[in-house]
Design a protein around this motif. Structure first.
Motif, PDB file in Angstrom:
ATOM      1  N   VAL A  48       0.825  -1.204   0.000  1.00 59.57           N
ATOM      2  CA  VAL A  48       0.000   0.000   0.000  1.00 59.57           C
ATOM      3  C   VAL A  48       0.862   1.258   0.000  1.00 59.57           C
ATOM      4  N   LEU A  49       1.922   1.240   0.803  1.00 60.68           N
ATOM      5  CA  LEU A  49       2.754   2.431   0.975  1.00 60.68           C
ATOM      6  C   LEU A  49       3.539   2.801  -0.275  1.00 60.68           C
ATOM      7  N   GLN A  50       4.001   1.808  -1.025  1.00 59.98           N
ATOM      8  CA  GLN A  50       4.830   2.097  -2.195  1.00 59.98           C
ATOM      9  C   GLN A  50       4.113   2.973  -3.224  1.00 59.98           C
ATOM     10  N   PRO A  51       2.929   2.576  -3.727  1.00 63.41           N
ATOM     11  CA  PRO A  51       2.252   3.458  -4.691  1.00 63.41           C
ATOM     12  C   PRO A  51       1.796   4.775  -4.071  1.00 63.41           C
ATOM     13  N   LEU A  52       1.411   4.750  -2.789  1.00 63.85           N
ATOM     14  CA  LEU A  52       0.926   5.963  -2.134  1.00 63.85           C
ATOM     15  C   LEU A  52       2.045   6.992  -1.987  1.00 63.85           C
ATOM     16  N   ILE A  53       3.199   6.548  -1.528  1.00 60.71           N
ATOM     17  CA  ILE A  53       4.343   7.459  -1.353  1.00 60.71           C
ATOM     18  C   ILE A  53       4.820   7.986  -2.709  1.00 60.71           C
ATOM     19  N   MET A  54       4.886   7.099  -3.707  1.00 63.79           N
ATOM     20  CA  MET A  54       5.304   7.524  -5.045  1.00 63.79           C
ATOM     21  C   MET A  54       4.343   8.557  -5.616  1.00 63.79           C
ATOM     22  N   ALA A  55       3.041   8.343  -5.416  1.00 64.03           N
ATOM     23  CA  ALA A  55       2.041   9.284  -5.919  1.00 64.03           C
ATOM     24  C   ALA A  55       2.203  10.651  -5.260  1.00 64.03           C
ATOM     25  N   LEU A  56       2.455  10.669  -3.952  1.00 61.38           N
ATOM     26  CA  LEU A  56       2.643  11.929  -3.245  1.00 61.38           C
ATOM     27  C   LEU A  56       3.916  12.641  -3.697  1.00 61.38           C
ATOM     28  N   LEU A  57       4.968  11.874  -3.961  1.00 59.62           N
ATOM     29  CA  LEU A  57       6.219  12.467  -4.442  1.00 59.62           C
ATOM     30  C   LEU A  57       6.043  13.081  -5.829  1.00 59.62           C
ATOM     31  N   PHE A  58       5.397  12.332  -6.720  1.00 54.88           N
ATOM     32  CA  PHE A  58       5.155  12.853  -8.066  1.00 54.88           C
ATOM     33  C   PHE A  58       4.245  14.081  -8.010  1.00 54.88           C
ATOM     34  N   THR A  59       3.277  14.057  -7.089  1.00 54.22           N
ATOM     35  CA  THR A  59       2.384  15.203  -6.940  1.00 54.22           C
ATOM     36  C   THR A  59       3.148  16.436  -6.488  1.00 54.22           C
ATOM     37  N   PHE A  60       4.066  16.242  -5.554  1.00 55.83           N
ATOM     38  CA  PHE A  60       4.849  17.361  -5.012  1.00 55.83           C
ATOM     39  C   PHE A  60       5.793  17.947  -6.057  1.00 55.83           C
ATOM     40  N   PHE A  61       6.466  17.094  -6.825  1.00 53.52           N
ATOM     41  CA  PHE A  61       7.481  17.573  -7.758  1.00 53.52           C
ATOM     42  C   PHE A  61       6.942  17.877  -9.159  1.00 53.52           C
ATOM     43  N   LEU A  62       5.926  17.109  -9.614  1.00 57.05           N
ATOM     44  CA  LEU A  62       5.463  17.245 -10.992  1.00 57.05           C
ATOM     45  C   LEU A  62       4.003  17.660 -11.127  1.00 57.05           C
ATOM     46  N   GLY A  63       3.249  17.539 -10.056  1.00 56.00           N
ATOM     47  CA  GLY A  63       1.808  17.737 -10.143  1.00 56.00           C
ATOM     48  C   GLY A  63       1.397  19.076 -10.718  1.00 56.00           C
ATOM     49  N   LYS A  64       1.972  20.155 -10.204  1.00 55.22           N
ATOM     50  CA  LYS A  64       1.587  21.493 -10.652  1.00 55.22           C
ATOM     51  C   LYS A  64       1.982  21.721 -12.106  1.00 55.22           C
ATOM     52  N   ALA A  65       3.183  21.270 -12.477  1.00 54.67           N
ATOM     53  CA  ALA A  65       3.672  21.473 -13.844  1.00 54.67           C
ATOM     54  C   ALA A  65       2.810  20.734 -14.854  1.00 54.67           C
ATOM     55  N   ILE A  66       2.483  19.481 -14.561  1.00 50.39           N
ATOM     56  CA  ILE A  66       1.678  18.687 -15.489  1.00 50.39           C
ATOM     57  C   ILE A  66       0.250  19.220 -15.545  1.00 50.39           C
ATOM     58  N   SER A  67      -0.295  19.634 -14.411  1.00 48.72           N
ATOM     59  CA  SER A  67      -1.661  20.173 -14.382  1.00 48.72           C
ATOM     60  C   SER A  67      -1.766  21.463 -15.182  1.00 48.72           C
ATOM     61  N   ASN A  68      -0.693  22.282 -15.161  1.00 50.27           N
ATOM     62  CA  ASN A  68      -0.693  23.522 -15.920  1.00 50.27           C
ATOM     63  C   ASN A  68      -0.473  23.289 -17.407  1.00 50.27           C
ATOM     64  N   PHE A  69       0.248  22.227 -17.718  1.00 53.27           N
ATOM     65  CA  PHE A  69       0.611  21.955 -19.113  1.00 53.27           C
ATOM     66  C   PHE A  69      -0.525  21.295 -19.882  1.00 53.27           C
ATOM     67  N   THR A  70      -1.322  20.521 -19.190  1.00 55.29           N
ATOM     68  CA  THR A  70      -2.415  19.799 -19.854  1.00 55.29           C
ATOM     69  C   THR A  70      -3.618  19.716 -18.935  1.00 55.29           C
ATOM     70  N   GLU A  71      -4.779  19.541 -19.499  1.00 54.80           N
ATOM     71  CA  GLU A  71      -6.003  19.443 -18.708  1.00 54.80           C
ATOM     72  C   GLU A  71      -6.152  18.016 -18.166  1.00 54.80           C
ATOM     73  N   LEU A  72      -6.299  17.925 -16.869  1.00 51.56           N
ATOM     74  CA  LEU A  72      -6.496  16.627 -16.229  1.00 51.56           C
ATOM     75  C   LEU A  72      -7.944  16.501 -15.776  1.00 51.56           C
ATOM     76  N   PRO A  73      -8.549  15.332 -15.980  1.00 47.64           N
ATOM     77  CA  PRO A  73      -9.938  15.143 -15.548  1.00 47.64           C
ATOM     78  C   PRO A  73     -10.069  14.885 -14.055  1.00 47.64           C
ATOM     79  N   LEU A  74      -8.904  14.734 -13.377  1.00 45.65           N
ATOM     80  CA  LEU A  74      -8.889  14.404 -11.948  1.00 45.65           C
ATOM     81  C   LEU A  74      -7.830  15.239 -11.243  1.00 45.65           C
ATOM     82  N   PRO A  75      -7.946  15.383  -9.915  1.00 45.49           N
ATOM     83  CA  PRO A  75      -6.837  15.973  -9.162  1.00 45.49           C
ATOM     84  C   PRO A  75      -5.577  15.133  -9.402  1.00 45.49           C
ATOM     85  N   TYR A  76      -4.422  15.792  -9.472  1.00 47.72           N
ATOM     86  CA  TYR A  76      -3.229  15.067  -9.902  1.00 47.72           C
ATOM     87  C   TYR A  76      -2.877  13.919  -8.965  1.00 47.72           C
TER      88      TYR A  76
END
Length: 273
Positions: A48-76
């Protein structure tokens, strides 16, 4: 009573024989799960922790950039977690199945049983981890008020089945290659890491308009499962069947190639393993 071992066609899964040895699925899968989490403090929580931690890390480092670059149908964070939960089946299955024949060399040399049981059991270990991670994913979605579409009842199982087909095809191919060419023991971890970044796990398929890159994503066997899985948690989720049909076809081709090569070489596993 005599038992006769008859030759099978190359494309045959030997379902009747696999059913006769069905207890071995339980034995190999349970054994691998115990070995994987043996002497760990958190045990099954790592699934459980592996995908959850990875998702939070990607959200912290890439979430804002990807959300601004393209339209996402969901929160990052939901978008990334949905991809990583399903990706866990593929990555774990490829790693486990790719090394499974070498790992079980001693058993292969001693007794006869359908060799396909070993890579299939390796994929089942990844499926076991997915079920635990998926339960937490559902809870996470509810806490974040993510609405599930009625079609998710069909989309989720379909995505998992397609992922397992892609995983088993690639895993059985790598398992057979690894028996003969031990370089694959080192190639497989690198391959899994490489595939993570060329698969729309942490970014959407519409992130690029380059026709060649879009074609590459369409050929990826994991594109369709991810798209279908996310359609189940997207309001009015629409599946891009034009792209996904190519991905599904690619997955089936890999499945057939993997099965053909595995069947062609399995007679020599005991000598080479």
């Amino acid at each position: 009573m005599e038992y006769e071992i008859k030759p099978q066609t190359k494309l045959s899964l030997g379902l009747k024989e696999l059913w006769e040895y069905r207890e071995l699925f339980y034995f190999f899968t349970l054994r691998d799960i115990k070995v994987k989490y043996k002497q760990t403090v958190l045990g099954f929580l790592w699934a459980v922790l592996q995908p959850l931690i990875m998702a939070l890390l990607f959200t912290f480092f890439l979430g804002k950039a990807i959300s601004n670059f393209t339209e996402l149908p969901l929160p990052y964070d939901i978008f990334a977690l949905s991809g990583l939960v399903l990706w866990g089946i593929f990555s774990s299955g490829i790693n486990n199945a790719g090394n499974s024949m070498v790992t079980n060399a001693n058993i292969i040399k001693k007794i006869y049983f359908p060799r396909l049981i070993i890579p299939i059991s390796s994929v089942l270990v990844g499926l076991f981890d997915f079920l635990m991670a998926f339960a937490v994913f559902i809870i996470y979605c509810f806490f974040n008020h993510v609405a599930f579409s009625v079609a998710s009842i069909l989309y989720f199982p379909l995505a998992v089945v397609l992922t397992c087909i892609a995983t088993f095809g690639a895993g059985s191919l790598l398992a057979a290659l690894n028996v003969k060419y031990r370089d694959f023991r080192y190639i497989i971890p690198f391959l899994v890491q490489f595939l993570l970044f060329v698969t729309p796990v942490i970014y959407p398929t519409n992130i690029t308009q380059n026709i060649y890159l879009k074609g590459l994503l369409a050929l990826n066997p994991m594109t369709a499962p991810l798209d279908i899985f996310r359609a189940g948690i997207t309001p009015n989720g629409i599946i891009n069947w034009e792209t996904d049909s190519i991905s599904i076809a690619s997955s089936l081709i890999i499945f057939i190639i993997g099965l053909l090569y595995f069947k062609k070489t399995e007679a020599y596993f005991a000598d080479l393993a």
